[in-house]
Design an enzyme around this catalytic site. Sequence first.
Site: not given
Ligand code: 13P
Length: 255
Positions: A217, A171, A99, A13, A177, A101, A15
């Site tokens: 992560s 997740e 997601h 992803n 992150g 976010e 982002k």
């Molecule tokens: P990270 O791998 O940067 O923690 O992000 C995970 C994520 O949100 C994937 O959708």
Amino acid sequence: MNKTLRRPVIAGNWKMNMTPSKAKALISELAPKVEGKNECDIVLCVPFVDIAVAKEAAEGTNIKIGAQNVHFAKSGAYTGEIAADMLVEAGAEYVVIGHSERRQYFGETDETVNLRTKAALEGGLKVILCVGELLSQREQGITAEIVSLQTKIALQGVTAEQMKNIIIAYEPVWAIGTGKTATADQAEEVCAIIRGVIAGLYDDAVAKATVIQYGGSMNAANAAELLSREDIDGGLIGGASLKSEDFSIIVSAAN
Ligand code: 13P
């Protein structure tokens, strides 16, 4: 045993990272590193404007392209939104929905996640459906309830047949992150709970066939252990998917 029934899916992803020219460069770098690693599906979920370029760059490779959101209407007065058929025509096969976010910053709710999921399926996309608890919810001991409810609402009206095109990504929000990965035990526990929810909504056969990813992560160092667990069938990877070397190591771990 059942794990062998499911083909792992390693999805990046990106982002809000990578311009089209950078997308092209990264895929050109990644493709030779994952060539022949065909024991899993490899997907890159990229910003909307990167989809067409990414699709072209991935032509003839084992990399598939996805988007990061989709609107639930087929078309209309929804300024700034994007419809399933637009994504498909641009070259997306997958779409990330729900997601954390989007839930945290853009008002996404379980209900809109459900609407988007149904629209994506009807539009011919495979859905990577994200669920996961906040740190405060984990500390309150309500992780199972939160994740179960998110899963149940998101899948309302989704048929057993359509479940073939659904991937669930667990997740935990506190692991995204932050560099704080869930332990393999923690991730396995919740992925198994999600599989149980699917068995309850559908049946054992659907539950055993559904791919459930872990995300948060995941990186080159911890992927192999996470992916070795019975109910963890892949990863949804943020930061580490922006580095071809790291992402290819995660792909290798799934092979
Ligand atoms: P990270 O791998 O940067 O923690 O992000 C995970 C994520 O949100 C994937 O959708």
